[in-house]
Structure formats: structure tokens, C-alpha cells
Design an enzyme around this catalytic site. Structure first.
Site, PDB file in Angstrom:
ATOM      1  N   GLU A   1      -8.790   3.179  -3.267  1.00 40.81           N
ATOM      2  CA  GLU A   1      -9.144   4.135  -2.200  1.00 40.81           C
ATOM      3  C   GLU A   1      -9.627   5.408  -2.880  1.00 40.81           C
ATOM      4  O   GLU A   1      -8.923   5.957  -3.736  1.00 40.81           O
ATOM      5  CB  GLU A   1      -7.935   4.478  -1.311  1.00 40.81           C
ATOM      6  CG  GLU A   1      -7.526   3.368  -0.368  1.00 40.81           C
ATOM      7  CD  GLU A   1      -6.443   3.785   0.618  1.00 40.81           C
ATOM      8  OE1 GLU A   1      -6.390   4.986   0.990  1.00 40.81           O
ATOM      9  OE2 GLU A   1      -5.657   2.914   1.000  1.00 40.81           O
TER      10      GLU A   1
ATOM     11  N   ASN B   1       0.828  -1.212   0.000  1.00 42.54           N
ATOM     12  CA  ASN B   1       0.000   0.000   0.000  1.00 42.54           C
ATOM     13  C   ASN B   1       0.860   1.260   0.000  1.00 42.54           C
ATOM     14  O   ASN B   1       1.739   1.399   0.863  1.00 42.54           O
ATOM     15  CB  ASN B   1      -0.878   0.015   1.264  1.00 42.54           C
ATOM     16  CG  ASN B   1      -1.724   1.276   1.359  1.00 42.54           C
ATOM     17  OD1 ASN B   1      -2.680   1.453   0.611  1.00 42.54           O
ATOM     18  ND2 ASN B   1      -1.361   2.167   2.266  1.00 42.54           N
ATOM     19  N   GLU B   2       0.618   2.148  -0.923  1.00 44.59           N
ATOM     20  CA  GLU B   2       1.223   3.503  -0.949  1.00 44.59           C
ATOM     21  C   GLU B   2       2.705   3.527  -0.554  1.00 44.59           C
ATOM     22  O   GLU B   2       3.146   4.411   0.178  1.00 44.59           O
ATOM     23  CB  GLU B   2       0.421   4.453  -0.049  1.00 44.59           C
ATOM     24  CG  GLU B   2      -0.979   4.699  -0.562  1.00 44.59           C
ATOM     25  CD  GLU B   2      -1.742   5.824   0.156  1.00 44.59           C
ATOM     26  OE1 GLU B   2      -1.229   6.375   1.149  1.00 44.59           O
ATOM     27  OE2 GLU B   2      -2.856   6.148  -0.294  1.00 44.59           O
TER      28      GLU B   2
ATOM     29  N   TYR C   1      -8.257  11.340  -2.941  1.00 38.85           N
ATOM     30  CA  TYR C   1      -9.151  11.967  -1.963  1.00 38.85           C
ATOM     31  C   TYR C   1      -9.308  13.427  -2.348  1.00 38.85           C
ATOM     32  O   TYR C   1      -8.333  14.069  -2.733  1.00 38.85           O
ATOM     33  CB  TYR C   1      -8.562  11.887  -0.551  1.00 38.85           C
ATOM     34  CG  TYR C   1      -8.454  10.481  -0.019  1.00 38.85           C
ATOM     35  CD1 TYR C   1      -9.568   9.828   0.492  1.00 38.85           C
ATOM     36  CD2 TYR C   1      -7.242   9.797  -0.036  1.00 38.85           C
ATOM     37  CE1 TYR C   1      -9.480   8.534   0.981  1.00 38.85           C
ATOM     38  CE2 TYR C   1      -7.141   8.488   0.453  1.00 38.85           C
ATOM     39  CZ  TYR C   1      -8.268   7.869   0.959  1.00 38.85           C
ATOM     40  OH  TYR C   1      -8.174   6.588   1.446  1.00 38.85           O
TER      41      TYR C   1
HETATM   42  O1  AHR Z   1      -7.876   5.702   4.059  1.00 40.11           O
HETATM   43  C1  AHR Z   1      -6.995   6.362   4.902  1.00 40.11           C
HETATM   44  C2  AHR Z   1      -5.551   6.299   4.424  1.00 40.11           C
HETATM   45  O2  AHR Z   1      -5.390   7.004   3.234  1.00 40.11           O
HETATM   46  C3  AHR Z   1      -5.026   4.930   4.095  1.00 40.11           C
HETATM   47  O3  AHR Z   1      -4.549   4.264   5.208  1.00 40.11           O
HETATM   48  C4  AHR Z   1      -3.896   5.214   3.158  1.00 40.11           C
HETATM   49  O4  AHR Z   1      -3.655   4.180   2.255  1.00 40.11           O
HETATM   50  C5  AHR Z   1      -4.263   6.536   2.519  1.00 40.11           C
HETATM   51  O5  AHR Z   1      -3.236   7.423   2.631  1.00 40.11           O
END
Ligand code: AHR
Length: 541
Positions: free
Chosen positions: A293, A171-172, A247
Site C-alpha cells: 500500500e 493486514n495492518e 502514505y
Molecule cells: O487504503 C486505505 C487503508 O489504508 C487500508 O484499508 C489500510 O490497510 C490502510 O490503513
């Protein structure tokens, strides 16, 4: 001026993967502990599952659930979370600076997936974890062999393999905040080594074929270098998906919605990269995008708490309260996934319960947030085939005038952490000047038998109702069902000032209205009126 949507039922783009309605749940804040799982709460069963929360998840019916993180995944050692609960180690959890009891682990996650009928998607630890640990996890979950890790699973009560098809390779890892952050080639090397041995485990007795999600960054440089590593080594076959995360945030109305323009560009750019590399390296395999995400993430960033001493489990962290504007963002994002069905095969909203989530649970109750409703109705209503529709929409110009208007209206709404860092709303909006947002955003699907069409339309105008003419050409429906999602106040659920804790009475589910009705008159051409800031879904047959 009326906007127009022209729909030709013959212009099929391809199959819509149901996996675009997936979800994600991480060990952080009150997502697991105090969310889906709360031992000793009267709303939970004897195994600790919050039954009221599970019922609401079933309403969303996510076909796939990603777990255990997120940032948490990169420091998680799966063996801490199996076997008798009293023997499981309590550990410092460094991603979110909390304490992890490990009372919820792999077996509990699989149980959750079975209850909600979702495919499990495990994100392996390729931060601080090793390829060997990830391979052993696969054996524990999927192997039918008489070998150590498969036998551990049996000892823990599961004779049959768990059949976990989807495996995330980290992840990331591109982010400095991540355990094991590194350069793309270093990551790709580790991911490929893990995938290679996991494939051998599959051949040697795993129950189902597995698919890998390689960690992308939504960044051209990282994504290209990671994919090139795989292609140069002739490992193209190991890349089933590349992941993207996004996001959007903002205390005003328009900035979050303007973010959907880039959201779509991210997909188009990634697709271009994949196709270019595919051609260059002469591979037949076309990886798909797992947008694993995505969401609006705005007020409670958590940094304030992390900066302080915060060593308890199940405290609120990113306990986001959503408003109708965020529901419009979610509707627009789902429209984007449907429009790009040829490349987006999975998407997982971040996250499912309490932490930036459609479901909000207090110890006494649980609620549906406004973002719950587009997820529920798109999932329930949309059909198998995506249609290439023609939308002629009016535009909203994000100019100086609109910027100043947003500042006047929403200056009071900036979160505490902005104030602490002297971030001005006006400055944060300036990069968006000159952009224009389509008032109307839409997608359409058709059932494979050709009998029904579903159209989802978002009116992103903050203040005005909008008319849309629907032209179905030769398709003449006899009946129609309509769902309207709207509310009086597009920013209306932000009742609790950021940073303060949330009590049972603070959240009002009715900040968002959903009206279902039959349509009186439908024909191959008709006009609908959408209220300001609303979503309209129609099923026409
Ligand atoms: O969803 C919250 C966080 O956002 C997750 O842990 C991460 O993968 C992203 O930065």
C-alpha cells in the site's frame, strides 16, 4: 547549475520485478461498488463490471491486484461472498462503517483479474478470521481435489482452480484500528499457523505454488519481532515477503515530496533488518519487500463521515482528487522501487478506482487522474534491468523561508478535518525543517538485449525549469522517444473543497498534460530541459 545523470550500461543492479507496478482494491467507499462493479449502470455489462473503468485499468496493465483489503480484510468472511447472489448475507462492515452486500466476492474478483490480466493477490483475514478459514479459502481457490471447498467452487461454476499465487497473512494487525489488533508475537504465531496449514493444502493438491506476504508495519520493532518469531521457530521458509505501507499527505507542495526521502529510507532500513536477521539466524532465505500500500492520501480522510451515521454502500469515502504534485510523488516512488530492485519485488498502489485512486468514476463517466500517467508510462516503457546510475542533483533546502512561503501559498488549502482539529499548516511543516530535497530524482533501466535504455526523471522544483545533462558513456543511441508529464498548476486539480460531494463536472483530466514525441538529436551526451514540476521519460536506442 545543471544537474547530471551518468549512466553506465554495464552497471546492472538486477532484474526489475514487473510486480512493482501492482495495484490494490478494497471493499470501501466506491472502489468496488460504483467503481469497477456497478450493477444496472448502462456503462456496465450484464455481470455488473463497469466496462469504461476496466478499459482504463487495462491501460495501466497492473501485473498483480491485491484484494479484498486493507482494513476490510480483517473482518471479511469469504464464504459470505460466494454462491447465488440473492443468498449472500448483507452485513455491517465495521472497518469503514458501511454496509457490505457481498455481491462482489471471490469469483467476481477472479473474473476481474482475468479481464485485466492481473495475478490475484488475496489478503486473508487474520484479524477476526482464523487460520482454518484462510486455509479453506485457499482450498476453495486452488485445490484440484474432490473435497468440500474445492467442490463448492465447482458448484459455483469454476471447474478449474483459480491459481492464486499470492496470499497475504493479514493486514495492518499492528494498528489499533484493525479488527484483531494484537502484539507482534501473537500475530506472528497466528500467521505462522495459517501459513503452515496453507502449505499442506498446497502439497495436497493445490494447483500452483503459493507465496506468503507477512504483515510488516514499516516499524523496526514490529517487523523485527514478527520476523524473529518465524526464524526462531525455523519457519523462515514461510516468509516470502514482508509488507510495508506508506502514505504521504499535506496541503502544500513540498511536504508530500519531502516524504519520498523517508519512503526510500523505509526500504533501506527494512532491507538492513532482513539481512541482519538472516545472518543472525543463519537462514538462506531472503524475504523480499512487498510495498503493498502506498500513495498520497490527503484531503478526504473519511473520519468526519465515519463519526457520523454512515451506513450506506458505495458512498464516497476517500474519493481523492489528485494534482500534478501527486503525480511527481508517484514518479519518485516508482524510481525508488526501480533503484531498490534487489529487495522490492512487489508494490501495490493504494488504490485502483475512486478510493485514493488513479481512476475516478462517476455514474456517468470515468476519468484518469494525474497520478494515472506516471503509472501508465513507467509500466509501459521501463525495461527488465535496473541500472546503478549516478545522479548529481541540485538540492532544495527546506528552510524557514521556504516554509513560510508554502504557508502563505497554501494556507487556504488545508482540509476541513485539519480545521476541525485546529491543526496549523506551519506546525505540520516544522518537522521537515533542515531537510533538503534533490531537485532531480531519476532511475534507469536497460533491456536485456542491451539495445535500449529508459530513463525516468522527475523535476520536483515547484517553479523553475531545470536542465539535466545525460551522459551515457559508451552507449550511443540513434533514436529517442520522449514522454513529458506536466501541467500548468502543480496543485491544480483540487477544485472541489474537501468534504463536499463531487459532481461530474468538477474534475478536469487536462489539469495534467502528457506529450509524447520523438527526440531530434540524441548522442552519448546531451542536455534536456525539464519544465518546472514535470516528469520526463526517455527511451533511447
Ligand atoms: O487504503 C486505505 C487503508 O489504508 C487500508 O484499508 C489500510 O490497510 C490502510 O490503513
Amino acid at each position: 547549475m545543471k544537474s547530471k545523470i551518468r549512466i553506465d550500461v554495464e552497471r546492472v543492479k538486477g532484474n526489475v520485478s514487473p510486480m512493482i507496478f501492482g495495484q490494490f482494491i478494497e471493499h470501501m467507499g466506491r472502489a468496488i461498488y460504483g467503481g469497477v462493479y456497478e450493477e444496472g449502470n448502462p456503462l456496465s455489462d450484464k455481470d455488473g463490471f463497469r466496462l469504461d473503468v476496466i478499459e482504463k485499468i487495462k491501460e495501466l496493465s497492473p501485473p498483480v491486484l491485491r484484494w479484498p483489503g486493507g482494513n476490510f480484510a480483517s473482518g471479511y468472511h469469504w464464504m459470505d461472498g460466494i454462491g447465488p447472489k440473492e443468498n449472500r448475507p448483507k452485513k455491517l462492515e465495521l472497518a469503514w462503517q458501511t454496509i457490505e452486500s457481498n455481491r462482489f466476492g471471490t469469483d467476481e474478483f477472479i473474473e476481474l483479474c482475468r479481464r485485466i490480466k492481473s495475478e490475484p493477490y488475496i489478503c486473508a483475514n487474520l484479524g477476526w478470521g482464523s487460520p482454518e478459514e484462510a486455509t479453506n479459502w485457499l482450498e476453495y481457490c486452488n485445490a484440484d481435489t474432490d473435497t468440500y471447498f474445492a467442490n463448492l467452487r465447482r458448484e459455483n461454476g469454476a471447474d478449474k482452480p483459480f491459481d492464486v499465487k499470492y496470499w497475504g497473512l493479514g493486514n495492518e494487525i499492528y494498528g489499533s484500528w484493525q479488527h484483531g489488533h494484537c502484539e507482534p508475537e501473537e500475530y506472528a504465531h497466528k500467521a505462522a499457523e495459517a501459513a503452515k496449514m496453507m502449505k499442506r493444502t498446497e502439497y495436497m493438491g493445490a494447483s500452483v505454488p503459493i507465496k506468503f506476504i507477512v504483515c510488516g508495519a514499516n516499524n523496526f520493532d514490529w517487523d523485527r519481532r514478527v520476523l524473529e518469531y518465524f526464524y526462531k521457530k525455523n519457519y523462515a521458509e514461510l516468509v516470502d515477503f514482508i509488507s510495508l505501507h506508506r502514505y504521504d499527505s499535506g496541503p502544500d507542495y513540498y511536504r508530500v515530496l519531502l516524504g519520498t526521502i523517508d519512503f526510500e529510507h523505509n526500504i533501506v532500513a527494512c532491507k538492513g533488518l532482513i539481512e541482519e536477521l538472516k545472518k543472525h539466524y543463519r537462514t538462506n532465505k531472503l524475504p523480499k519487500i512487498a510495498f503493498d500500500e502506498w500513495n498520497v492520501w490527503y484531503k478526504t480522510t473519511g473520519e468526519r463521515r465515519i463519526a457520523k451515521k454512515y451506513f450506506r454502500q458505495g458512498e464516497d469515502l476517500l474519493d481523492e482528487l489528485y494534482c500534478l504534485r501527486d503525480a511527481l510523488y508517484v514518479g519518485s516512488a516508482l524510481n525508488i522501487f526501480i533503484r531498490h530492485c534487489d529487495i522490492v519485488e512487489m508494490a501495490n498502489m493504494a488504490q485502483l478506482v475512486n478510493v485514493i485512486a488513479p481512476i475516478f468514476a462517476t455514474p456517468k463517466e470515468s476519468y484518469r487522474q494525474p497520478i494515472f500517467f506516471p503509472l501508465k508510462y513507467y509500466r509501459a516503457m521501463h525495461k527488465e534491468l535496473s541500472l546503478d546510475i549516478n545522479v548529481i542533483s541540485e538540492q532544495i533546502a527546506f528552510d524557514e523561508k521556504l516554509l513560510e512561503e508554502q504557508v502563505r501559498k497554501y494556507e487556504h488549502n488545508v482540509p476541513l478535518h485539519w480545521k476541525d482539529s485546529n491543526i496549523e499548516l506551519r506546525d505540520s511543516l516544522k518537522p521537515y525543517l533542515g531537510r533538503s530535497l534533490s531537485v532531480i530524482d531519476a532511475s534507469a533501466t536497460r533491456s536485456s538485449d542491451g539495445k535500449s535504455i529508459v530513463v525516468s526523471i522527475v523535476n520536483r522544483d515547484e517553479d523553475s525549469n531545470r536542465e539535466v545533462e545525460i551522459d551515457l558513456l559508451d552507449f550511443a543511441p540513434r533514436s529517442g522517444k520522449r514522454v513529458v508529464i506536466t501541467g500548468d498548476e502543480p496543485m491544480g486539480t483540487s477544485i472541489v473543497p474537501s468534504g463536499s460531494s463531487i459532481s461530474d463536472n468538477d474534475y478536469n483530466e487536462r489539469a495534467c498534460f502528457v506529450r509524447e514525441s520523438m527526440m531530434d538529436k540524441v548522442s552519448s551526451r546531451f542536455t534536456v530541459e525539464l519544465p518546472a514540476h514535470s516528469i520526463l521519460l526517455m527511451e533511447l536506442r
